[in-house]
Write a protein that holds these residues in place. Structure first.
Motif, PDB file in Angstrom:
ATOM      1  N   GLN A 173       0.848  -1.192   0.000  1.00 20.70           N
ATOM      2  CA  GLN A 173       0.000   0.000   0.000  1.00 20.70           C
ATOM      3  C   GLN A 173       0.888   1.249   0.000  1.00 20.70           C
ATOM      4  O   GLN A 173       1.755   1.409   0.867  1.00 20.70           O
ATOM      5  CB  GLN A 173      -0.934   0.008   1.226  1.00 20.70           C
ATOM      6  CG  GLN A 173      -1.631   1.325   1.503  1.00 20.70           C
ATOM      7  CD  GLN A 173      -2.517   1.817   0.345  1.00 20.70           C
ATOM      8  OE1 GLN A 173      -2.983   1.040  -0.488  1.00 20.70           O
ATOM      9  NE2 GLN A 173      -2.722   3.121   0.287  1.00 20.70           N
ATOM     10  N   ALA A 174       0.623   2.140  -0.981  1.00 17.77           N
ATOM     11  CA  ALA A 174       1.436   3.361  -1.131  1.00 17.77           C
ATOM     12  C   ALA A 174       1.009   4.406  -0.108  1.00 17.77           C
ATOM     13  O   ALA A 174       0.200   5.282  -0.377  1.00 17.77           O
ATOM     14  CB  ALA A 174       1.297   3.908  -2.549  1.00 17.77           C
ATOM     15  N   SER A 175       1.580   4.292   1.077  1.00 19.75           N
ATOM     16  CA  SER A 175       1.332   5.302   2.109  1.00 19.75           C
ATOM     17  C   SER A 175       2.352   6.429   1.963  1.00 19.75           C
ATOM     18  O   SER A 175       3.262   6.349   1.136  1.00 19.75           O
ATOM     19  CB  SER A 175       1.394   4.658   3.494  1.00 19.75           C
ATOM     20  OG  SER A 175       0.259   3.823   3.662  1.00 19.75           O
ATOM     21  N   THR A 176       2.211   7.461   2.772  1.00 22.12           N
ATOM     22  CA  THR A 176       2.933   8.691   2.472  1.00 22.12           C
ATOM     23  C   THR A 176       3.326   9.491   3.705  1.00 22.12           C
ATOM     24  O   THR A 176       2.620   9.464   4.729  1.00 22.12           O
ATOM     25  CB  THR A 176       2.053   9.590   1.566  1.00 22.12           C
ATOM     26  OG1 THR A 176       2.565  10.931   1.595  1.00 22.12           O
ATOM     27  CG2 THR A 176       0.606   9.645   2.028  1.00 22.12           C
ATOM     28  N   SER A 177       4.378  10.244   3.585  1.00 19.25           N
ATOM     29  CA  SER A 177       4.815  11.151   4.656  1.00 19.25           C
ATOM     30  C   SER A 177       3.788  12.251   4.919  1.00 19.25           C
ATOM     31  O   SER A 177       3.825  12.883   5.981  1.00 19.25           O
ATOM     32  CB  SER A 177       6.169  11.762   4.301  1.00 19.25           C
ATOM     33  OG  SER A 177       6.184  12.232   2.979  1.00 19.25           O
ATOM     34  N   GLU A 178       2.874  12.493   3.958  1.00 19.36           N
ATOM     35  CA  GLU A 178       1.814  13.491   4.193  1.00 19.36           C
ATOM     36  C   GLU A 178       0.947  13.090   5.389  1.00 19.36           C
ATOM     37  O   GLU A 178       0.249  13.925   5.956  1.00 19.36           O
ATOM     38  CB  GLU A 178       0.929  13.634   2.953  1.00 19.36           C
ATOM     39  CG  GLU A 178       1.405  14.647   1.942  1.00 19.36           C
ATOM     40  CD  GLU A 178       1.363  16.089   2.445  1.00 19.36           C
ATOM     41  OE1 GLU A 178       0.320  16.516   2.967  1.00 19.36           O
ATOM     42  OE2 GLU A 178       2.378  16.777   2.323  1.00 19.36           O
ATOM     43  N   GLY A 192       4.265   1.177   2.756  1.00 19.60           N
ATOM     44  CA  GLY A 192       5.500   1.920   2.540  1.00 19.60           C
ATOM     45  C   GLY A 192       5.191   3.380   2.796  1.00 19.60           C
ATOM     46  O   GLY A 192       4.379   3.970   2.074  1.00 19.60           O
ATOM     47  N   ILE A 193       5.787   3.951   3.847  1.00 16.24           N
ATOM     48  CA  ILE A 193       5.539   5.372   4.148  1.00 16.24           C
ATOM     49  C   ILE A 193       6.633   6.166   3.439  1.00 16.24           C
ATOM     50  O   ILE A 193       7.693   6.447   4.016  1.00 16.24           O
ATOM     51  CB  ILE A 193       5.543   5.620   5.672  1.00 16.24           C
ATOM     52  CG1 ILE A 193       4.615   4.621   6.376  1.00 16.24           C
ATOM     53  CG2 ILE A 193       5.154   7.066   5.974  1.00 16.24           C
ATOM     54  CD1 ILE A 193       4.672   4.686   7.902  1.00 16.24           C
ATOM     55  N   LEU A 194       6.360   6.470   2.175  1.00 13.86           N
ATOM     56  CA  LEU A 194       7.397   7.072   1.355  1.00 13.86           C
ATOM     57  C   LEU A 194       7.355   8.589   1.434  1.00 13.86           C
ATOM     58  O   LEU A 194       6.281   9.210   1.341  1.00 13.86           O
ATOM     59  CB  LEU A 194       7.248   6.618  -0.107  1.00 13.86           C
ATOM     60  CG  LEU A 194       7.998   5.315  -0.456  1.00 13.86           C
ATOM     61  CD1 LEU A 194       7.638   4.163   0.464  1.00 13.86           C
ATOM     62  CD2 LEU A 194       7.783   4.930  -1.911  1.00 13.86           C
ATOM     63  N   PHE A 195       8.536   9.177   1.611  1.00 17.84           N
ATOM     64  CA  PHE A 195       8.669  10.625   1.532  1.00 17.84           C
ATOM     65  C   PHE A 195       8.770  11.006   0.054  1.00 17.84           C
ATOM     66  O   PHE A 195       8.880  10.138  -0.820  1.00 17.84           O
ATOM     67  CB  PHE A 195       9.885  11.074   2.359  1.00 17.84           C
ATOM     68  CG  PHE A 195       9.590  11.071   3.845  1.00 17.84           C
ATOM     69  CD1 PHE A 195       9.239   9.901   4.508  1.00 17.84           C
ATOM     70  CD2 PHE A 195       9.632  12.252   4.575  1.00 17.84           C
ATOM     71  CE1 PHE A 195       8.924   9.898   5.866  1.00 17.84           C
ATOM     72  CE2 PHE A 195       9.334  12.268   5.936  1.00 17.84           C
ATOM     73  CZ  PHE A 195       8.973  11.092   6.582  1.00 17.84           C
ATOM     74  N   GLY A 212      -4.028  13.645   2.834  1.00 17.73           N
ATOM     75  CA  GLY A 212      -3.372  13.011   3.976  1.00 17.73           C
ATOM     76  C   GLY A 212      -4.354  12.207   4.815  1.00 17.73           C
ATOM     77  O   GLY A 212      -4.043  11.091   5.267  1.00 17.73           O
ATOM     78  N   CYS A 213      -5.568  12.765   5.015  1.00 16.59           N
ATOM     79  CA  CYS A 213      -6.580  12.045   5.816  1.00 16.59           C
ATOM     80  C   CYS A 213      -6.974  10.735   5.144  1.00 16.59           C
ATOM     81  O   CYS A 213      -7.096   9.686   5.808  1.00 16.59           O
ATOM     82  CB  CYS A 213      -7.828  12.913   5.997  1.00 16.59           C
ATOM     83  SG  CYS A 213      -7.532  14.373   7.002  1.00 16.59           S
TER      84      CYS A 213
END
Ligand code: NAP
Ligand code: G4F
Length: 347
Positions: free
Chosen positions: A136-141, A189-192, A165-166
């Motif tokens: 899952q493409a998670s994010t630094s946001e 993956g919490i990608l910046f 982000g929400c």
């Protein structure tokens, strides 16, 4: 520790037509995978990156298959996933623009959160027939802005500052829940921020490199931006897709921050880009409120210690090198555009 035999695996990607879709598909084809991508129908063709990849990797093109689908169409998505029977699913599809998410909050929620849930549900059903792993493409946001909470790691609390982000926090939590409740192999993956010459043209780095190159060639007069004080941890997309793949090759599923650990302001990016063409960014750059956000994430800087220790992953491309790669690419584009114009003007 890796636990995979990649030779005849099948992967399914949502978001295959995007920046990360390009780099991940390239990596998977190089590793012998059969790759299936979900593309959404649009009135104009949206496959230029994938078309380019087919040209670059002609020998592997017969292992790349595209299917129409949409993250807002959960039933169609499940049908496709059950038909393809992938070993690995990478959910990269998203309404990925933070500023735009303030204009389209419901749509962003449907694609980025409910869409991710549809992928997880499909994987849950598929798992009854065969093992499957999901990225899952998670994010630094998702970290957003809590003063003093930088650098951000897997332990940093989320405080999203945008509908984007929400929605991504909801998708993150669904992913953790499917891991715990259904024993699915799913990773966040919490990608910046990660960039490249294939970055979408409305994200700030690409907007700057395209504008600096076009101004240098006399094709553009000015660049209109929003907040140039914001700081981001910018890495190279080609390095980051390697981390996505590594996450799905581990013995146990887990969540990982992927980042360089360095942060730079938009203004620094501007200075480097314009200076490299002998230009002063201040002479060409305007600010317009329409590019500011109702709430801004002021600073992102990631701590990827866990990924380094458990995945053996680290970024290979420096910030300066990233800017140089993007500038070289966009300068070539600008020169071609200029030659095209000159040719068209000839009698
Ligand atoms: P991108 O270039 O904007 O690509 C987004 C992809 O999602 C495109 O293929 C797009 O298709 C597809 N998409 C959009 N709406 C869809 C829908 N309703 N149904 C199916 N597909 C849809 O984004 P990216 O930079 O490659 O990022 C990949 C993923 O990582 C995204 O989920 C993003 O939120 C996340 N992420 C990105 C970064 C970053 O810095 N790049 C950092 C952290 C997380 P079209 O081509 O048709 O528009
Ligand atoms: O390039 P940006 O639009 O990227 P942003 O908002 O950080 O989001 C990107 O990275 C996220 C990871 O943290 C991803 F999840 C997300 O999908 C996307 O890939 O903006 C970067 C910074 C912001 O602070 C923004 O306010 O640049 C500032 N900025 C200033 N002028 C601008 C502009 N951003 C854009 N897009 N356009 C401007 O004119």
């Amino acid at each position: 520790m890796l636990c995979s035999n990649t030779s005849s695996k099948t992967a399914l990607l949502t978001g295959i037509t995007g920046q990360d879709g390009y780099y991940l598909t390239r990596l998977l084809l190089q590793r012998g995978y059969n790759v299936h991508g979900i593309v959404r129908r649009s009135s104009a063709m949206n496959r230029h990156r994938i078309d380019h990849l087919r040209e670059q990797m002609q020998a592997a093109a017969n292992r790349l298959h595209l299917h129409y689908g949409d993250l807002t169409d959960g039933i169609g998505l499940m049908e496709k996933i059950l038909e393809v029977q992938p070993d690995e699913i990478y959910n990269l599809g998203a309404q990925s623009h933070v500023r735009v998410s303030f204009d389209t909050p419901h749509y962003t929620e449907q694609v980025n959160s409910a869409g991710a849930l549809s992928v997880l549900e499909s994987a849950r059903v598929l798992q009854k027939q065969k093992p499957v792993r999901v990225y899952q493409a998670s994010t630094s946001e998702m970290f957003g802005g809590i003063p003093g909470s930088s650098p951000q790691s897997e332990l940093t609390p989320f405080h999203p500052q945008s509908p984007y982000g929400c929605a991504k926090v909801a998708a993150f939590q669904h992913t953790v829940n499917y891991r715990e409740a259904h024993d699915l192999f799913v990773c966040n993956g919490i990608l910046f921020n990660h960039e490249s010459p294939y970055r979408g043209e409305t994200f700030v780095t690409r907007k700057i490199t395209l504008a600096a190159a076009r101004i240098k060639e006399g094709l553009q007069d000015e660049l209109v931006l929003g907040n140039v004080d914001a700081k981001r941890d910018w890495g190279f997309a080609g390095d980051y897709v390697e981390a996505m793949w590594l996450m799905l090759q581990q013995e146990q599923p887990d969540d990982f921050v992927i980042a360089t650990g360095e942060t730079h302001s938009v203004q620094e990016f501007l200075e480097i880009a314009f200076n490299s063409f002998g230009l002063d960014w201040r002479e060409y750059t305007q600010q317009n409120p329409k590019h500011f956000r109702p709430a801004e994430v002021e600073i992102l800087c990631g701590d990827a210690t866990k990924a380094r220790e458990k995945l053996g992953w680290e970024p290979k491309t420096s910030f300066e090198e990233l800017v140089r790669i993007m500038l070289e690419h966009d300068h070539e584009l600008a020169k071609r555009e200029k030659w095209g114009e000159e040719l068209a003007e000839r009698p």
